[in-house]
Design a protein around this motif. Structure first.
Motif, PDB file in Angstrom:
ATOM      1  N   ASP A   1       0.803  -1.267   0.184  1.00 54.95           N
ATOM      2  CA  ASP A   1       0.084  -0.029  -0.079  1.00 54.95           C
ATOM      3  C   ASP A   1       0.987   1.321   0.101  1.00 54.95           C
ATOM      4  OD1 ASP A   1      -2.420  -1.330  -0.076  1.00 54.95           O
ATOM      5  OD2 ASP A   1      -2.873  -0.985   2.155  1.00 54.95           O
ATOM      6  N   GLN A   2       2.045   1.306   0.765  1.00 54.49           N
ATOM      7  CA  GLN A   2       3.065   2.312   0.901  1.00 54.49           C
ATOM      8  C   GLN A   2       3.563   2.577  -0.409  1.00 54.49           C
ATOM      9  OE1 GLN A   2       3.363   4.657   3.403  1.00 54.49           O
ATOM     10  NE2 GLN A   2       4.219   5.741   1.699  1.00 54.49           N
TER      11      GLN A   2
ATOM     12  N   THR B   1       2.136   1.830  -3.456  1.00 55.02           N
ATOM     13  CA  THR B   1       1.058   2.390  -4.195  1.00 55.02           C
ATOM     14  C   THR B   1       1.177   3.867  -4.222  1.00 55.02           C
ATOM     15  OG1 THR B   1       0.096   0.244  -4.395  1.00 55.02           O
ATOM     16  CG2 THR B   1      -1.055   2.208  -4.887  1.00 55.02           C
ATOM     17  N   LEU B   2       1.151   4.075  -2.949  1.00 53.37           N
ATOM     18  CA  LEU B   2       1.168   5.747  -2.731  1.00 53.37           C
ATOM     19  C   LEU B   2       2.398   6.238  -3.263  1.00 53.37           C
ATOM     20  CD1 LEU B   2      -0.507   6.341   0.802  1.00 53.37           C
ATOM     21  CD2 LEU B   2      -1.332   6.352  -1.401  1.00 53.37           C
ATOM     22  N   ASN B   3       3.334   5.685  -3.187  1.00 52.77           N
ATOM     23  CA  ASN B   3       4.876   6.349  -3.653  1.00 52.77           C
ATOM     24  C   ASN B   3       4.831   6.319  -5.064  1.00 52.77           C
ATOM     25  OD1 ASN B   3       5.610   6.224  -1.040  1.00 52.77           O
ATOM     26  ND2 ASN B   3       6.983   4.734  -0.991  1.00 52.77           N
TER      27      ASN B   3
ATOM     28  N   ARG C   1       2.358   6.418  -7.233  1.00 52.04           N
ATOM     29  CA  ARG C   1       1.402   7.203  -7.771  1.00 52.04           C
ATOM     30  C   ARG C   1       1.940   8.725  -7.596  1.00 52.04           C
ATOM     31  NH1 ARG C   1      -4.472   8.019  -6.064  1.00 52.04           N
ATOM     32  NH2 ARG C   1      -4.946   8.418  -8.153  1.00 52.04           N
ATOM     33  N   SER C   2       2.419   9.035  -6.665  1.00 47.20           N
ATOM     34  CA  SER C   2       3.194  10.272  -6.522  1.00 47.20           C
ATOM     35  C   SER C   2       4.387  10.645  -7.458  1.00 47.20           C
ATOM     36  CB  SER C   2       4.045  10.593  -5.088  1.00 47.20           C
ATOM     37  OG  SER C   2       2.822  10.597  -3.968  1.00 47.20           O
TER      38      SER C   2
ATOM     39  N   THR D   1      -5.491   0.217   0.503  1.00 45.81           N
ATOM     40  CA  THR D   1      -4.732   1.445  -0.177  1.00 45.81           C
ATOM     41  C   THR D   1      -5.835   2.684   0.139  1.00 45.81           C
ATOM     42  OG1 THR D   1      -3.807   0.173  -1.793  1.00 45.81           O
ATOM     43  CG2 THR D   1      -3.795   2.557  -2.254  1.00 45.81           C
ATOM     44  N   ASN D   2      -5.293   3.796   0.284  1.00 43.11           N
ATOM     45  CA  ASN D   2      -5.982   5.232   0.431  1.00 43.11           C
ATOM     46  C   ASN D   2      -5.816   5.624  -0.978  1.00 43.11           C
ATOM     47  OD1 ASN D   2      -7.320   7.495   0.828  1.00 43.11           O
ATOM     48  ND2 ASN D   2      -6.262   7.921   2.595  1.00 43.11           N
ATOM     49  N   TRP D   3      -6.578   5.612  -1.900  1.00 44.79           N
ATOM     50  CA  TRP D   3      -6.489   5.992  -3.235  1.00 44.79           C
ATOM     51  C   TRP D   3      -6.230   7.590  -3.332  1.00 44.79           C
ATOM     52  CZ3 TRP D   3      -4.746   2.618  -6.538  1.00 44.79           C
ATOM     53  CH2 TRP D   3      -4.920   1.224  -6.371  1.00 44.79           C
TER      54      TRP D   3
ATOM     55  N   ALA E   1      -5.417   9.694  -0.945  1.00 45.62           N
ATOM     56  CA  ALA E   1      -4.543  10.114   0.073  1.00 45.62           C
ATOM     57  C   ALA E   1      -4.056  11.742   0.235  1.00 45.62           C
ATOM     58  CB  ALA E   1      -3.127   9.431   0.566  1.00 45.62           C
ATOM     59  N   THR E   2      -3.571  12.142  -1.287  1.00 42.77           N
ATOM     60  CA  THR E   2      -3.020  13.430  -1.219  1.00 42.77           C
ATOM     61  C   THR E   2      -4.172  14.593  -1.397  1.00 42.77           C
ATOM     62  OG1 THR E   2      -2.628  12.962  -3.488  1.00 42.77           O
ATOM     63  CG2 THR E   2      -0.536  13.013  -2.293  1.00 42.77           C
TER      64      THR E   2
END
Lengths: 150, 150, 150, 150, 150, 150, 150, 150, 150, 150
Positions: free
Chosen positions: G9-10, G12-14, G16-17, I2-4, I6-7
């Motif tokens: 999950d982490q 995935t966030l990375n 996307r950023s 996943t928090n899709w 987040a940002t």
């Protein structure tokens, strides 16, 4: 799944039809049975067993058949189901609990200590309160405080 | 998911801690703010925006920090969540609605016609009623009747 | 959403860690506090407010910090959540209710009339019963009967 | 969806009507069948297959038709459904599990180790306990401890 | 809500990271601990308390910190949550239960009578079965039959 | 809502009644049809379309009417519904998935790589395994491994 | 509850950023990795383990840190959760299944017999199809048919 | 609750029986009606109103009674319900959305900008694609892109 | 999970704080950005990607940091969650759909044929309408009709 | 469970059949009854009690039987159920609330203060708005603002 309330559910439908057909209002029925208004409606619509004498009196007033009169005396399963929550008239009470639930809890514990307001040794009353800005519905809930104790 | 109430939720936690630390009861706080008891608890715990003057007074009484005092003035999202329903003290009120919901609906329509009791133009009061068989919790809900109209 | 139990939840975690670290069993803690076993566990894990004297005694026994000792005295929101139902040890009790729920209801009404067994004025006891075919868990629930009354 | 319990559900309704019509209480029926009270109610209302001899005896006592007597002997699907949880008499037991579930779990593990109380090799008893402050419902659950083992 | 598994959940994350970092497969870890494969994975990932000796051995093998080694020995709350059901690898087993659940039930009752296969006195084994049309996953569940008995 | 399985559901009820009335066990029926036990039960109770020849043979064995014989050959909607999960005999399998689901997943991926055990190219077998400590239910699931591939 | 996907999950966030910061489109990343577009997005956002070589290449392209590059290679738990269904872009596909689900099922069974389209041995493609009335999204799902077989 | 689709649901059952009785496949029916295969199945099973001329032609082909022919022309409520999701043949499509939903969303937005693929101006096609490793189900979804615009 | 978002969720919180701190009303912000009121609020609170130029202008007006300004331009996952439905101000709109949903559907189909009002090519407007009996909220929804077509 | 709307549900089915059989459109019926279009559809389909005179007029127009005419005058339980949300035509309105709900709330509070738009003193109108790019559905909701007040 077993319909635990089969006979009382049928009685509820019969009572509602009978009330619709009759000239009596719930207020008059309650008066005839000499019972509080909300208890009378609740009991005849399936939330309380109706004592034999009252069930027969209700049967005469509303011209109910014998099976219905007997069914009214049965111990009900009080399982209303969630769908009633959607009805706008009933929903407003649920909304009040969502908005004021924690405040009711805090106030009860501050005033009475750890425990609950009984929903069994409890009565509910609904009246009209006249008001120049529009009449108001006034509901009074009065339940015995029960203290948590071992 | 967006936490729409982030700042008010934090304020609620701060207020609860402050009340626990303080020597004031909710009843005294309500008296100091000159507002009804349940309104005071509900508003300070997140169900109503608190007018600036009252928020500051509460801030002084409870020694709240400035962010909390500001947060109290915000318009809340009134989203209590279903988990509160499980608390025994709060559950008893839900149970009453399950048992007496249809009776309340029938009584409202018979007395007032098609419409609802407003949960917005409405107040709720909780008092102790002394009784030799055990004191009782008395809750009075008083809401304006609103007629369905186009 | 507001976490109404924030401080007590933290206290629960602290107590569980402290019990794991300590040499005391729950049975010994209950004996030291001179309270029934299940009440003691339930109260220290968040289901009951703990009277100040007992909270301090528990604090000494388990070497709890002062915040935890204070938190234990707070009135909890008793909102266990549904996830506990999945734990096999706890699930067996839910299964018993699914299998014997209607029988418990019928037996209560036949013996006592219309009403409930109080879950507030109630105590629960768990003991070991020796048995040559394998020892048995014995749970006794003892609650006051409350009659439906207006 | 397939109603896996179609014949037993019908039998349950028939039994309930028959008990209502009969002069026998559940206690008397249990005595006649020489089986424990809660087992008798549970079995006749669909939670256990009833041995042929007992089913026939029940059929005579309650004047049940032959199909019902046969249906009682069928292996049931024990699927009570969630709606029973709403009934106030049954709900109190669910509330006890929510409030004392973790304490029951901790006490079982401390006393017996990792495992469960069986809900299969288990019996449940309900009696009245007289008490000057109001008689009490006493429920005893007695189940074999089962250790987790490979 | 109280996170009853806080320490074991953290241990699970630590173990998974450690396994990913290590050169050991689960099969090798199981062999080193001299325990069955699925028990080993399940226990180290939070489904069983791990006996102290094994926890320490696992700690050495996987270079776990002391808190994790201690946490592994804690009694877990076995509350997996529903979200795992969505994982395609796990879902196939749920689908088998939906398709073959009633058949398993009928076969158990026909062969053994009224009762269940224990999920406590039970072990599960997973192996590869070679097959020219594609190798196969072979899962063997072996649980003691428990008869319903009072 | 459309009952997509209307005819097969009716056939399932007819088959269950017929099996109850007949002297044949499922084991004998499976032998007569020369098909595995669990497949036979599952197919006749609605989880698989039954080939015409087998459906007719089953019709003769169980004295089914023609509509039922035809319905057995229909392609079913395999939609068991969640209520079966509550039955204690079936629930134990769900509990095993909750307790061992992640372990099964880890073991499959370690042994086979990324993919699943097919629930379509798969068979399930249930037998009795004798054991001095009590006979055991033995379930073998044997499904083809399917690799994720584009 | 254990967050089985914590590291992915982490990642995935990375990812996307990183994609948002980078000048590369998904189409370019897919081309660089020489993998199909939807596979590439799905794998980098957590639905597939990414082979080491590709994970490193992605790490260079998107300037990912080493932990993220390692996390991408982990076997994921594919548990998207229901909340994604609410997103309007994704919801339209769910709506198609609600409207055409039974038709897809009937067509598969008529053409292929009893079985399913594999979601494992399956690929999905999305392209733009130009159209004078407005360009169209074209999604092609191509999965191996799997026959039910024992 | 009102069954908004009462007449169309009955028509769906009638059509399914008629197709089962007839010698026509869905493919032949679609050809006779000169409409695409999936549209034809979906429409006759309740997902689209059927134009009068086609409904009558279908009535002749399948020997439907007049009420059914009229019902086919009614505007349906397209409310499939969640239970279909459990059918393994239909579930695989839901699983694809869970695994590839975010990838479909990212690809649509990258290629087309902010908006959706219409599920209304959309058609779906299912064909067999021959493959030496086993034939494949090929589903093509083709929907107009709709841009978010005020 | 996943928090899709987040940002964007963080940006929403930042924007709400900034609006609370600023002297600008939403109406003024909308006017400065030269965009409709509801679009402006929705977009800044996470329901629409904000074009770069407008995001920067909003950043200046509300003194937002650069990360927030960038986050506003991201494509959101529009997943509001069900909890908002409980807020009384928002609930009234859901109630209208429950009461008038079928009527809206019938009216659309009678006037336009089989299809839907687009929620994508659609705008929503909220204004105050003065009224001697109390001012009124006036919401206008204006969406393109889309015909079902293959 | 009690079907509180049994008679009105039957009336709804009768009205829908009658409208389908009749040559009248809803628009013509509304005109004949001299009531707004959406009110007319909603009331005849069960969302409002219909005044006696209008019910009789509707009975003549649609050739309804006497029971239906009487049932139309009954006070309904407005419990639409969640399944309607799945219908694509109705779903678009729910989607608008998910996307614009918080914006509607912010705009109402900014313009009117703390309170709600009444869903009781409220009317809804649906019209066609011609547009060269495709005609549009225009829905106007007009409800009295109600201020939170004690």
């Amino acid at each position: 799944m077993t319909n635990w309330n089969a006979t009382r559910d049928q009685a509820t439908l019969n009572v509602r039809s009978a009330v619709a057909r009759s000239d009596s209002s719930w207020a008059e029925i309650a008066e005839q049975l000499d019972r509080p208004l909300l208890w009378t409606i609740a009991a005849l619509l399936g939330s309380h067993p109706v004592p034999a004498e009252l069930a027969e009196k209700a049967g005469e007033l509303l011209d109910l058949d014998e099976d219905t009169v007997l069914a009214l005396q049965e111990q009900p399963y009080r399982i209303a189901g969630d769908s009633l929550k959607d009805d706008p008239t009933i929903y407003r009470f649920y909304e009040l609990l969502a908005v004021y639930g924690p405040a009711l809890k805090e106030a009860i514990h501050e005033e009475f200590g750890d425990g609950i307001m009984s929903a069994i040794n409890c009565n509910v009353e609904l009246t009209r309160r006249e008001d120049p800005d529009g009449d108001r519905v006034r509901v009074i809930i009065d339940g015995k405080f029960l203290k948590y104790q071992w």
